[in-house]
Scaffold this motif. Structure first.
Motif: not given
Length: 78
Positions: A3-20
């Protein structure tokens, strides 16, 4: 396949896992999609994390204990 072309872009994730004890775990998360556009944020800011903490607290309606792993942000100065 190449695949040719400029590699731009990304996905960031912030997550919270809660236990009770005695209840099912809860997962809260926030996604940030970066498309490589000008003036578009590339990563989360301190206010994005703040909003995630506040919304998690309000949804659960209970005190929370946070354990950060590799949190790399700059807090605003007062």
């Amino acid at each position: 396949m190449t695949v040719r072309g400029k590699r731009v872009g990304r996905v960031n994730m912030a997550g919270v896992l809660c236990f009770r004890p005695g209840q099912r775990p809860h997962l809260f998360y926030k996604l940030l999609v970066y498309h490589g556009r000008k003036d578009e944020p590339k990563s989360f800011t301190w206010s994005d994390y703040r909003d995630l903490i506040v919304s998690t607290h309000l949804r659960l309606g209970a005190p929370l204990v946070w354990c950060w792993d590799n949190l790399n942000i700059t807090w605003p100065r007062s």
